[in-house]
Each structure stands twice: as structure tokens, then as C-alpha cells.
Design an enzyme around this catalytic site. Structure first.
Site, PDB file in Angstrom:
ATOM      1  CG  LEU A   2      -7.147  -9.184   7.135  1.00  0.00           C
ATOM      2  CD1 LEU A   2      -7.279  -7.482   7.159  1.00  0.00           C
ATOM      3  CD2 LEU A   2      -6.580 -10.180   7.783  1.00  0.00           C
ATOM      4  CD  GLU A  25      -2.241  -2.603   6.103  1.00  0.00           C
ATOM      5  OE1 GLU A  25      -1.198  -2.174   7.214  1.00  0.00           O
ATOM      6  OE2 GLU A  25      -3.462  -2.641   6.288  1.00  0.00           O
ATOM      7  CB  VAL A  28     -19.314  10.452   2.131  1.00  0.00           C
ATOM      8  CG1 VAL A  28     -20.718  10.578   1.358  1.00  0.00           C
ATOM      9  CG2 VAL A  28     -18.605  10.940   1.549  1.00  0.00           C
ATOM     10  NE  ARG A  72     -12.318  12.928   4.316  1.00  0.00           N
ATOM     11  CZ  ARG A  72     -12.674  11.930   3.805  1.00  0.00           C
ATOM     12  NH1 ARG A  72     -13.773  11.880   4.290  1.00  0.00           N
ATOM     13  NH2 ARG A  72     -12.338  10.521   3.388  1.00  0.00           N
ATOM     14  CE  LYS A  92      -3.459  -0.419   3.400  1.00  0.00           C
ATOM     15  NZ  LYS A  92      -4.568  -0.347   3.803  1.00  0.00           N
ATOM     16  CG  HIS A 151     -14.194   0.023   5.226  1.00  0.00           C
ATOM     17  ND1 HIS A 151     -13.296   0.377   4.705  1.00  0.00           N
ATOM     18  CD2 HIS A 151     -14.868   0.986   6.004  1.00  0.00           C
ATOM     19  CE1 HIS A 151     -13.103   1.475   5.516  1.00  0.00           C
ATOM     20  NE2 HIS A 151     -14.437   2.317   6.443  1.00  0.00           N
TER      21      HIS A 151
HETATM   22  P1  ADP Z   1      -7.461   4.779   0.315  1.00  0.00           P
HETATM   23  O1  ADP Z   1      -7.028   5.567   1.898  1.00  0.00           O
HETATM   24  O2  ADP Z   1      -7.000   4.739  -0.607  1.00  0.00           O
HETATM   25  O3  ADP Z   1      -9.003   4.157   1.167  1.00  0.00           O
HETATM   26  P2  ADP Z   1      -7.669   2.239   2.678  1.00  0.00           P
HETATM   27  O4  ADP Z   1      -6.350   1.734   3.161  1.00  0.00           O
HETATM   28  O5  ADP Z   1      -8.573   2.984   3.854  1.00  0.00           O
HETATM   29  O6  ADP Z   1      -7.248   2.906   1.421  1.00  0.00           O
HETATM   30  O7  ADP Z   1      -7.894   1.305   2.534  1.00  0.00           O
HETATM   31  C1  ADP Z   1      -9.454   0.837   0.961  1.00  0.00           C
HETATM   32  C2  ADP Z   1     -10.163  -0.335   1.146  1.00  0.00           C
HETATM   33  O8  ADP Z   1      -8.899  -1.412   0.642  1.00  0.00           O
HETATM   34  C3  ADP Z   1      -9.968  -0.573   2.166  1.00  0.00           C
HETATM   35  O9  ADP Z   1     -11.691  -0.949   2.985  1.00  0.00           O
HETATM   36  C4  ADP Z   1      -9.905  -2.071   1.567  1.00  0.00           C
HETATM   37  O10 ADP Z   1     -11.547  -2.781   1.103  1.00  0.00           O
HETATM   38  C5  ADP Z   1      -9.022  -2.365   1.182  1.00  0.00           C
HETATM   39  N1  ADP Z   1      -7.715  -2.666   2.331  1.00  0.00           N
HETATM   40  C6  ADP Z   1      -7.173  -1.821   2.573  1.00  0.00           C
HETATM   41  N2  ADP Z   1      -5.944  -3.092   2.816  1.00  0.00           N
HETATM   42  C7  ADP Z   1      -6.515  -4.419   3.294  1.00  0.00           C
HETATM   43  C8  ADP Z   1      -5.771  -5.404   3.996  1.00  0.00           C
HETATM   44  N3  ADP Z   1      -4.728  -5.083   4.890  1.00  0.00           N
HETATM   45  N4  ADP Z   1      -6.534  -6.377   3.393  1.00  0.00           N
HETATM   46  C9  ADP Z   1      -7.277  -6.935   2.807  1.00  0.00           C
HETATM   47  N5  ADP Z   1      -8.277  -5.404   2.055  1.00  0.00           N
HETATM   48  C10 ADP Z   1      -7.399  -4.381   2.140  1.00  0.00           C
END
Ligand code: ADP
Length: 447
Positions: free
Chosen positions: A203, A200, A294, A291, A158, A208
Site C-alpha cells: 500500500l 501482499e 508500548v 500482549r 514479508k 497504521h
Molecule cells: P512487524 O511485525 O515486523 O512490525 P508488520 O506486519 O506489523 O511487521 O508491519 C510493520 C510496518 O511495515 C507497518 O506498520 C507498515 O509501516 C509496513 N508494512 C507492512 N505491510 C505493508 C504493506 N502491505 N504495505 C505497505 N506497508 C506495509
């Protein structure tokens, strides 16, 4: 209390904030691009200032113009809404330097949470459970392999500067890792101008679940329960619920308590959302948004508390209007994001709305800035409205949602309404039995 608030946003959220200001007897100023001269929030505000041409960079993201609009109109505070400048630490700092209050946390807190690696480190320090993974940025393939072997495959790479679901790549085996690392890095570099990435554990079937929190900036923190935003497409939320069909009251109180304490310890001020993935009864922090979200109306529906009022109170130094024990959760709420998009391919469908009719009745809320005859400009995101339905329990909420969707009419453009009409009749959705991959699989099987 503030005399005059400038709303630095557009669309439904500008209108949402404007409504809260009006209720509190605060004068409103809106800024808008030349493409939004006929927008509803511009019509309803006390004053409006045109700040530039249609592209966001030259208008809604133009800090210089927005500060100038504050000075011209004498606004003493700015509400940034979501998106645009809402998580821009520099904007918060510049407003502070001009003695204008940013309705949100300090620039420093925005900065910490805007860097996902730093955010995760901070969360861990504050006692929030995080997804197992690398401690910081991954420097090379060797380190990536070592960390991945330690936490076990599959892993996800990520972007530290990530947002909007971009710059994420999954590696199922060591053989996938090199390509995943390189693609994530180059995507992150191109999208965010920063190619730092971290690893990481991926999962497989999480939900979420995010906690709505508030700090008063003086060491007090509360939580407003959770929202379940597992129904996603390309990591973008489509349908949100409060409470989560997957949590019970004890789990809510436990994770809520951890989050509220963390917010208090951080000295955080204003609204925030702590996002988790939830699998097999465990919470794993992924990020914090500094913040309003939505999907905040589902929390408002079940708590009866206006979160924008709270934001304004806290920012003006008036503190929170509620203590933790005052926050009660009543019934169930669901929000559907209505986008001007093809309901199957999700390609944008801008154009003129020839007819717009919203549902009504008990438990129905529609937050939208559009109207019959409104022409959707092609320059901005495709959200044209949100349907929020509240019922005494989830079953009543779903029955009411089905009825409300039948009543909703948007003619002249394509919208995502037909998708929601399908979802509301689906047995998995009826049972609350879905994870973050459910919607993508459902859409793939439809083709
Ligand atoms: P962004 O800031 O781009 O929205 P996030 O870290 O909030 O990124 O992750 C967005 C989505 O990506 C999560 O809601 C999930 O669907 C998927 N995701 C992120 N991290 C993981 C993980 N470790 N395992 C599985 N899915 C993940």
C-alpha cells in the site's frame, strides 16, 4: 485475585505493571540482570531476584531462571510486559505446567498470531479484512510472480516469523521480484531461523491504525478504540495518537465491532492489538500482537481505564470490569517515545543521565524508570521514557504537548526530544495529515 505477581521485564514497563499491582494490593516480585541492580522497578518492588548477567538471553529471556524465581518467592502469576517473553508461547505453556498464571492469552493463541501467515488466515476466517496477497508461504519465484501479477505491483514480501520491521522487501516491478524474494528469505532466515515468506499488496500511502481489544476468555470481547501509529521510522513507531485523526465515530464503531466480535469468537483471553493499514477508507489487517503495547497509555488517557488492571482481572478469572457500552472516548491523547538516541541518526546514546526533570500539570503523564544520576546500560533497547499528553481535543492536546516538551530536561545523553519539538510545530502534523512514510521523507529532507 493473585497474592503475588512476578514482573518478568525491566525499564518503564516493569514500573508500569508494578504500579498497577500496588494499586490492587498485590505483592510484587521483580527479576533483574546484574546490569539493572539499581533500576527503579527493583527499588520499588516488594522483592527482587537477580536472574543473571546483562545479556537478555542469560537473564530476561532465561525461562528456567524466571520459573525458579517464581518458585522461590511463591509468585502465583507472571506479567511479561512487552518484548522479551511476552509473545513466547512456550513460556506461557511452561508457566501453566507449573500452575503459575501467565498474564496474557493461551499459548495456543500466541502461537497462531506469532506466525503471520497463520494469523492472516485466522483473521480472514473471523471476518477481519486483510491485505490482498498469497494464501500461504511462497515456495518459489514462479509462484511469487503469479501472485504478484494477480494482485498487481507494487508488492511487499514479508517474513512469516517477522517482527520489529525486519525481513520486509518491496518489489515495484516483476524485474525486482527475484532479488526481493531472495533478500527477504535470507534476512528472515538469519533473523528468525525461519525463511518462510509471503506476499501482499504494497500500500503506497496507508496509515497504521490499530485496535485495542480485550477478551475475557469466556466468549466476550470488547474494543477500546484505535491508536494511530503512522509516524514511524524503519517500521518502528515513534509517536502515537488516540483517536486517529483520520477516523470518524462510525468508522471506529464499525471496525471496532468487527474486532470485538472476532476476539469473542476466538475465545481470546486478555489484551490484544489488531493492527491494520488504512487507505482510502479501507482497513487491511497486517498482524495481531497478543500482549500489552508500548503505546497503551494513549488508550488509557481517552478511556480512563487502566488496561493493566483489566489484564490482571481477566487473568485471575474476574472477567472484564467494563461492557462495550461503558467504554467512552474522551478527548485526544498523544504519546512520544523518548529514546536515548541521536535525534537525527537514531544511533543509541547510552551513558549517565546527569539531570532528569519531567513536565507536570493537567493532562501530562510520564512513564519512565530513569532518574538523575541513572546510568543507561548498553545492553537493552533505547526507550527511556514516554510522554503522554491528554487534552479535550486534538488542538488542546498539541498545545499542551508543545509546552510539556519545553519543560522536559534530560542532560548527559542524546535523546529524541528535539525531534518531537520539531514535529509538534509542523503544519502536516498539526493537521493530522501524515501516512506511514511521512516521517522518513521528513527526515531525509532535513539532511
Ligand atoms: P512487524 O511485525 O515486523 O512490525 P508488520 O506486519 O506489523 O511487521 O508491519 C510493520 C510496518 O511495515 C507497518 O506498520 C507498515 O509501516 C509496513 N508494512 C507492512 N505491510 C505493508 C504493506 N502491505 N504495505 C505497505 N506497508 C506495509
Amino acid at each position: 485475585m493473585f497474592q503475588k505477581i512476578l514482573i518478568a521485564n525491566r525499564g518503564e514497563i516493569a514500573l508500569r505493571v508494578l504500579r498497577a499491582c500496588k494499586e490492587l494490593g498485590i505483592q510484587t516480585v521483580v527479576v533483574h540482570s546484574t546490569a539493572d541492580s539499581d533500576a527503579m522497578h527493583v527499588r520499588l518492588a516488594d522483592e527482587s531476584v537477580c536472574i543473571g548477567p546483562p545479556p537478555s538471553r542469560e537473564s530476561y529471556l532465561n525461562i528456567h531462571q524466571i520459573v525458579a524465581a517464581c518458585e522461590i518467592t511463591g509468585a502465583d502469576a507472571v506479567h511479561p510486559g512487552y518484548g522479551f517473553l511476552s509473545e513466547n508461547a512456550k513460556f506461557a505453556d511452561i508457566l501453566a505446567a507449573h500452575n503459575i498464571t501467565f498474564i496474557g492469552p493461551s499459548g495456543d493463541h500466541i502461537r497462531i498470531m506469532g506466525d503471520k501467515i497463520e494469523a492472516k488466515r485466522t483473521a480472514k476466517r473471523l471476518g477481519i479484512p486483510v491485505v490482498p496477497g498469497s494464501d500461504g508461504a511462497i515456495s518459489d519465484e514462479k509462484e511469487a510472480k503469479r501472485v504478484a501479477a494477480e494482485i498487481g505491483y507494487p508488492v511487499i514480501i514479508k517474513a512469516s516469523a517477522g517482527g520489529g520491521g525486519r525481513g520486509m522487501k518491496v518489489a515495484r516491478t516483476e524485474a525486482d521480484l527475484e532479488v526481493a524474494l531472495q533478500t527477504a528469505k535470507s534476512e528472515a532466515g538469519a533473523a528468525f531461523g525461519d525463511d518462510a515468506v509471503y506476499i501482499e499488496k504494497y500500500l503506497e500511502k496507508p496509515r497504521h491504525i490499530e485496535l485495542q481489544v480485550f477478551g475475557d476468555g469466556a466468549g466476550r470481547g470488547v474494543h477500546f478504540g484505535e491508536r494511530d501509529c503512522s509516524l514511524q521510522r524503519r517500521h518502528q513507531k515513534v509517536w502515537e495518537e488516540a483517536n486517529s485523526p483520520a477516523l470518524n465515530a462510525e468508522e471506529r464503531a464499525r471496525i471496532g465491532g468487527i474486532c470485538a466480535k472476532a476476539i469473542a469468537d476466538l475465545g481470546y483471553s486478555g489484551a490484544g492489538t489488531i493492527e491494520f493499514l488504512y487507505e482510502n477508507g479501507e482497513f487491511y489487517f497486517i498482524e495481531m500482537n497478543t500482549r500489552l503495547q508500548v503505546e497503551h497509555p494513549v488508550t488509557e488517557a481517552i478511556t480512563g481505564i487502566d488496561l493493566v488492571h483489566e489484564q490482571i482481572r481477566v487473568a485471575s478469572g474476574g472477567g472484564l470490569s467494563v461492557r462495550q457500552e461503558d467504554i467512552k472516548f474522551n478527548g485526544h491523547a498523544i504519546e512520544c517515545r523518548i529514546n536515548a538516541e541521536d535525534p537525527r541518526t537514531f544511533t543509541p546514546s547510552p551513558g549517565t543521565i546527569t539531570h532528569f526533570h519531567t513536565p507536570g500539570g493537567l493532562g501530562i503523564r510520564v512513564d519512565s524508570g530513569v532518574y538523575s544520576g541513572y546510568r543507561i546500560p548498553p545492553y537493552y533497547d533505547s526507550l527511556i521514557g514516554k510522554l503522554i499528553v491528554h487534552g479535550r481535543n486534538r488542538v488542546e492536546c498539541m498545545m499542551r504537548l508543545r509546552r510539556a516538551l519545553d519543560e522536559f530536561v534530560v542532560d548527559g545523553i542524546k535523546t529524541t526530544l528535539p525531534l518531537f519539538r520539531d514535529l509538534v510545530g509542523n503544519p502536516d502534523i498539526a493537521n493530522g495529515d501524515y501516512d506511514i512514510h511521512w516521517l522518513e521523507k521528513y527526515l531525509a529532507n532535513e539532511d
